[in-house]
Write a protein that holds these residues in place. Structure first.
Motif, mmCIF file in Angstrom:
data_model
loop_
_atom_site.group_PDB
_atom_site.id
_atom_site.type_symbol
_atom_site.label_atom_id
_atom_site.label_comp_id
_atom_site.label_asym_id
_atom_site.label_seq_id
_atom_site.Cartn_x
_atom_site.Cartn_y
_atom_site.Cartn_z
ATOM 1 N N GLN A 158 0.829 -1.200 0.000
ATOM 2 C CA GLN A 158 0.000 0.000 0.000
ATOM 3 C C GLN A 158 0.866 1.254 0.000
ATOM 4 O O GLN A 158 0.581 2.233 -0.702
ATOM 5 C CB GLN A 158 -0.938 -0.007 1.213
ATOM 6 N N GLU A 159 1.932 1.212 0.767
ATOM 7 C CA GLU A 159 2.857 2.341 0.809
ATOM 8 C C GLU A 159 3.466 2.581 -0.573
ATOM 9 O O GLU A 159 3.581 3.717 -1.039
ATOM 10 C CB GLU A 159 3.972 2.067 1.824
ATOM 11 N N ALA A 160 3.871 1.484 -1.235
ATOM 12 C CA ALA A 160 4.457 1.608 -2.569
ATOM 13 C C ALA A 160 3.439 2.155 -3.562
ATOM 14 O O ALA A 160 3.769 2.986 -4.418
ATOM 15 C CB ALA A 160 4.981 0.252 -3.030
ATOM 16 N N LYS A 161 2.185 1.714 -3.461
ATOM 17 C CA LYS A 161 1.139 2.213 -4.359
ATOM 18 C C LYS A 161 0.938 3.712 -4.175
ATOM 19 O O LYS A 161 0.785 4.463 -5.159
ATOM 20 C CB LYS A 161 -0.182 1.473 -4.091
ATOM 21 N N GLU A 162 0.920 4.153 -2.925
ATOM 22 C CA GLU A 162 0.715 5.574 -2.656
ATOM 23 C C GLU A 162 1.861 6.408 -3.207
ATOM 24 O O GLU A 162 1.650 7.506 -3.738
ATOM 25 C CB GLU A 162 0.569 5.794 -1.148
ATOM 26 N N LEU A 163 3.082 5.901 -3.094
ATOM 27 C CA LEU A 163 4.229 6.628 -3.615
ATOM 28 C C LEU A 163 4.195 6.714 -5.137
ATOM 29 O O LEU A 163 4.517 7.737 -5.724
ATOM 30 C CB LEU A 163 5.523 5.957 -3.154
ATOM 31 N N VAL A 164 3.786 5.611 -5.771
ATOM 32 C CA VAL A 164 3.680 5.615 -7.225
ATOM 33 C C VAL A 164 2.592 6.583 -7.671
ATOM 34 O O VAL A 164 2.757 7.345 -8.636
ATOM 35 C CB VAL A 164 3.395 4.196 -7.748
ATOM 36 N N ALA A 165 1.451 6.570 -6.952
ATOM 37 C CA ALA A 165 0.355 7.475 -7.300
ATOM 38 C C ALA A 165 0.760 8.937 -7.128
ATOM 39 O O ALA A 165 0.286 9.817 -7.855
ATOM 40 C CB ALA A 165 -0.865 7.166 -6.444
ATOM 41 N N ALA A 166 1.659 9.177 -6.157
ATOM 42 C CA ALA A 166 2.119 10.542 -5.912
ATOM 43 C C ALA A 166 3.240 10.951 -6.851
ATOM 44 O O ALA A 166 3.753 12.075 -6.764
ATOM 45 C CB ALA A 166 2.582 10.685 -4.463
ATOM 46 N N GLY A 167 3.664 10.021 -7.712
ATOM 47 C CA GLY A 167 4.717 10.332 -8.660
ATOM 48 C C GLY A 167 6.104 10.285 -8.075
ATOM 49 O O GLY A 167 7.048 10.863 -8.642
ATOM 50 N N VAL A 168 6.256 9.562 -6.948
ATOM 51 C CA VAL A 168 7.570 9.443 -6.315
ATOM 52 C C VAL A 168 8.329 8.322 -6.999
ATOM 53 O O VAL A 168 7.777 7.240 -7.255
ATOM 54 C CB VAL A 168 7.431 9.145 -4.808
ATOM 55 N N SER A 169 9.600 8.528 -7.282
ATOM 56 C CA SER A 169 10.399 7.515 -7.969
ATOM 57 C C SER A 169 10.669 6.340 -7.067
ATOM 58 O O SER A 169 10.589 6.433 -5.837
ATOM 59 C CB SER A 169 11.731 8.117 -8.429
ATOM 60 N N GLY A 170 11.035 5.226 -7.688
ATOM 61 C CA GLY A 170 11.327 4.017 -6.925
ATOM 62 C C GLY A 170 12.450 4.212 -5.940
ATOM 63 O O GLY A 170 12.459 3.638 -4.858
ATOM 64 N N ALA A 171 13.450 5.040 -6.301
ATOM 65 C CA ALA A 171 14.578 5.256 -5.405
ATOM 66 C C ALA A 171 14.159 5.928 -4.115
ATOM 67 O O ALA A 171 14.798 5.764 -3.074
ATOM 68 C CB ALA A 171 15.640 6.101 -6.107
ATOM 69 N N ALA A 172 13.057 6.706 -4.167
ATOM 70 C CA ALA A 172 12.626 7.404 -2.967
ATOM 71 C C ALA A 172 11.967 6.486 -1.970
ATOM 72 O O ALA A 172 11.816 6.840 -0.801
ATOM 73 C CB ALA A 172 11.651 8.526 -3.343
ATOM 74 N N VAL A 173 11.557 5.296 -2.412
ATOM 75 C CA VAL A 173 10.894 4.366 -1.500
ATOM 76 C C VAL A 173 11.805 4.002 -0.339
ATOM 77 O O VAL A 173 11.366 3.813 0.781
ATOM 78 C CB VAL A 173 10.454 3.100 -2.265
ATOM 79 N N ARG A 174 13.086 3.959 -0.600
ATOM 80 C CA ARG A 174 14.017 3.529 0.423
ATOM 81 C C ARG A 174 14.129 4.533 1.564
ATOM 82 O O ARG A 174 14.701 4.256 2.599
ATOM 83 C CB ARG A 174 15.389 3.268 -0.184
ATOM 84 N N ARG A 175 13.609 5.762 1.384
ATOM 85 C CA ARG A 175 13.707 6.764 2.437
ATOM 86 C C ARG A 175 12.440 6.816 3.275
ATOM 87 O O ARG A 175 12.323 7.636 4.176
ATOM 88 C CB ARG A 175 13.965 8.134 1.815
ATOM 89 N N THR A 176 11.454 5.984 2.971
ATOM 90 C CA THR A 176 10.223 5.989 3.731
ATOM 91 C C THR A 176 10.355 5.100 4.950
ATOM 92 O O THR A 176 11.248 4.274 5.063
ATOM 93 C CB THR A 176 9.052 5.486 2.871
ATOM 94 N N ASN A 177 9.432 5.251 5.883
ATOM 95 C CA ASN A 177 9.442 4.458 7.113
ATOM 96 C C ASN A 177 8.554 3.245 6.927
ATOM 97 O O ASN A 177 7.335 3.370 6.826
ATOM 98 C CB ASN A 177 8.941 5.289 8.293
ATOM 99 N N ALA A 178 9.151 2.088 6.833
ATOM 100 C CA ALA A 178 8.388 0.857 6.631
ATOM 101 C C ALA A 178 7.801 0.385 7.950
ATOM 102 O O ALA A 178 8.323 0.663 9.030
ATOM 103 C CB ALA A 178 9.283 -0.226 6.054
ATOM 104 N N TYR A 179 6.716 -0.348 7.862
ATOM 105 C CA TYR A 179 6.075 -0.905 9.040
ATOM 106 C C TYR A 179 6.910 -2.064 9.561
ATOM 107 O O TYR A 179 7.220 -2.994 8.830
ATOM 108 C CB TYR A 179 4.673 -1.388 8.660
ATOM 109 N N VAL A 180 7.283 -1.992 10.833
ATOM 110 C CA VAL A 180 8.114 -3.036 11.432
ATOM 111 C C VAL A 180 7.390 -3.613 12.646
ATOM 112 O O VAL A 180 7.361 -2.998 13.707
ATOM 113 C CB VAL A 180 9.497 -2.499 11.854
ATOM 114 N N PRO A 181 6.749 -4.771 12.518
ATOM 115 C CA PRO A 181 6.074 -5.378 13.661
ATOM 116 C C PRO A 181 7.068 -5.721 14.773
ATOM 117 O O PRO A 181 8.224 -6.052 14.510
ATOM 118 C CB PRO A 181 5.456 -6.658 13.063
ATOM 119 N N GLU A 182 6.605 -5.651 15.988
ATOM 120 C CA GLU A 182 7.474 -5.915 17.131
ATOM 121 C C GLU A 182 8.023 -7.333 17.105
ATOM 122 O O GLU A 182 9.170 -7.583 17.485
ATOM 123 C CB GLU A 182 6.693 -5.677 18.428
ATOM 124 N N SER A 183 7.239 -8.287 16.625
ATOM 125 C CA SER A 183 7.677 -9.682 16.620
ATOM 126 C C SER A 183 8.802 -9.941 15.622
ATOM 127 O O SER A 183 9.416 -10.997 15.640
ATOM 128 C CB SER A 183 6.494 -10.609 16.311
#
Length: 425
Positions: A158-183
């Motif tokens: 979903q995060e990747a879809k939102e970035l693509v819809a916003a016109g953010v390049s693939g390289a910018a994905v690496r600067r986003t905060n990914a969801y990290v479950p505690e487990s």
């Protein structure tokens, strides 16, 4: 039934294995799902999960079999199948249920099923997920991190879809905060994939890789081979990436045409780059399997290593690529200087190519003119003398089998060869 791996019956003959061995694991898994979770659960049968049953048996050295009743899929014949209550089959059952539940939930959430079917399918997915948790508890597998990873997959996409819809390049994905479950906080593989500097594609494949690594590692636990746990965890991590990327490459055109999510398109990864990653993972998986001393076990080669090579060959063939020589370093040569490794390889009788073919040679290879050593000679005799095989051999229909693409074997259209070069390609 779904899955990536398809062993070839001709390959079983090559290794001296009864070709019904694969069916024994398949029927055992199907019956295990029926006996433990009802008739409808048999729809979750995952052919890739059979590898878990096979790896458990390969390490334990024992195979429990039982006689199954006649089945329409076997032509109403009885058969000797893996016991439904054996540890390997129980692990395969857990994997099938968990992955099927996640896949169905994903289709329902994306609206890819009819409105009337969404409710029943969502209910079935919830039940299968609960059954997977119960089955995992019986064999001592902590399934909570795996369920968390599959939930994280939805958020990451979903995060990747939102970035693509916003016109953010693939390289910018690496600067986003990914969801990290505690487990998942204690998983080094997961931490590496979710690091701020990690490749965006690695984020999207990490959940699949984590699940596969946990299942592979648990085969060593069930077989009471603790020394193999880390090696198989690495093998599973690489297998997960192969499964995810192979599916992404195969669906790339259809996903683009129907505007569906595809990890390659979302991250700006070219199909050729994905193919390179597949080859890299295949090499690393073979190294890990060799570290667990399983690379020369016939069933492991027939049901895991050979089919993976066939997957890469099919994808590479579809891309119009020549299969380059990529021998992985075996345990015998690990850590040795390059000169000693080459001496070891020469001692096996294998002569790796020393240069890439030129444009003229590549064209001649494609046209079937002669062998450069960089691709298996589909039409030639073995050893390759430039002479073509008999027509009946070329028409062999087992094009999904094959062992290596190092150029020293006759593993072309048929793939039913005896690879004696001594390398792990």
């Amino acid at each position: 039934m779904f899955g990536l791996l398809r062993p070839c019956a001709h390959g079983a003959q090559k290794y001296g294995i009864d070709s019904t061995e694969w069916r024994a694991h398949l029927c055992g898994l199907c019956l295990g799902l029926r006996d433990g979770h009802g008739q409808f659960a048999r729809a979750t049968t995952n052919k890739d999960a059979l590898v878990l049953s096979m790896l458990t048996e390969a390490q334990s050295g024992s195979a429990r079999r039982t006689t199954a009743a006649p089945c329409p899929l076997r032509g109403m014949r009885r058969a000797s199948v893996a016991a439904a209550d054996s540890p390997g089959v129980q692990l395969a059952t857990t994997a099938s249920l968990l992955l099927a539940a996640a896949k169905i939930r994903d289709h329902v959430d994306d609206g890819e099923v009819a409105a009337l079917a969404r409710g029943p399918l969502a209910k079935a997915a919830t039940r299968w997920a609960a059954d997977a948790h119960a089955g995992a508890a019986r064999i001592g597998l902590d399934v909570e991190p795996l369920a968390a990873a599959l939930e994280a997959q939805v958020r990451l996409e979903q995060e990747a879809k939102e970035l693509v819809a916003a016109g953010v390049s693939g390289a910018a994905v690496r600067r986003t905060n990914a969801y990290v479950p505690e487990s998942l906080a204690t998983s080094p593989h997961w931490q590496s994939a979710m690091a701020p500097s990690a490749d965006p594609l690695a984020r999207l494949t990490a959940p699949t890789q984590l699940c596969a690594s946990a299942f592979f590692a648990h085969t060593a636990v069930l077989a009471d081979c603790p020394d193999n746990i880390e090696a198989l965890r690495e093998a599973g991590w690489q297998f997960g990436r192969i499964a995810h990327l192979a599916d992404a490459v195969a669906d790339f055109d259809d996903d683009s045409a129907q505007h569906r999510f595809n990890p390659l398109a979302a991250t700006g990864t070219a199909v050729g780059e994905a193919y390179d990653l597949l080859r890299q993972s295949n090499s690393r998986l073979r190294t890990a399997i060799a570290a667990a001393e399983l690379s020369r076990v016939p069933t492991v080669r027939w049901m895991l290593l050979d089919p993976l090579t066939s997957v890469l060959r099919r994808i590479g063939g579809g891309l119009g690529m020549l299969a380059a020589h990529t021998c992985s370093v075996s345990r015998d040569t690990a850590g040795l200087p390059h000169a000693e490794i080459r001496a070891h390889v020469r001692g096996t009788g294998h002569r790796p190519p020393t240069r890439r073919p030129g444009v003229g040679e590549s064209l001649a290879l494609i046209l079937g003119g002669y062998c450069t050593g960089y691709a298996c000679c589909a039409d030639h005799t073995r050893p390759c003398t430039g002479e073509r095989k008999d027509a009946w051999i070329k028409r062999c229909d087992c094009s999904d089998c094959g062992e290596c693409d190092c150029g020293c074997c006759n593993c072309g259209d048929c793939g039913c060869c005896n690879c004696d070069c001594g390398c792990d390609c």
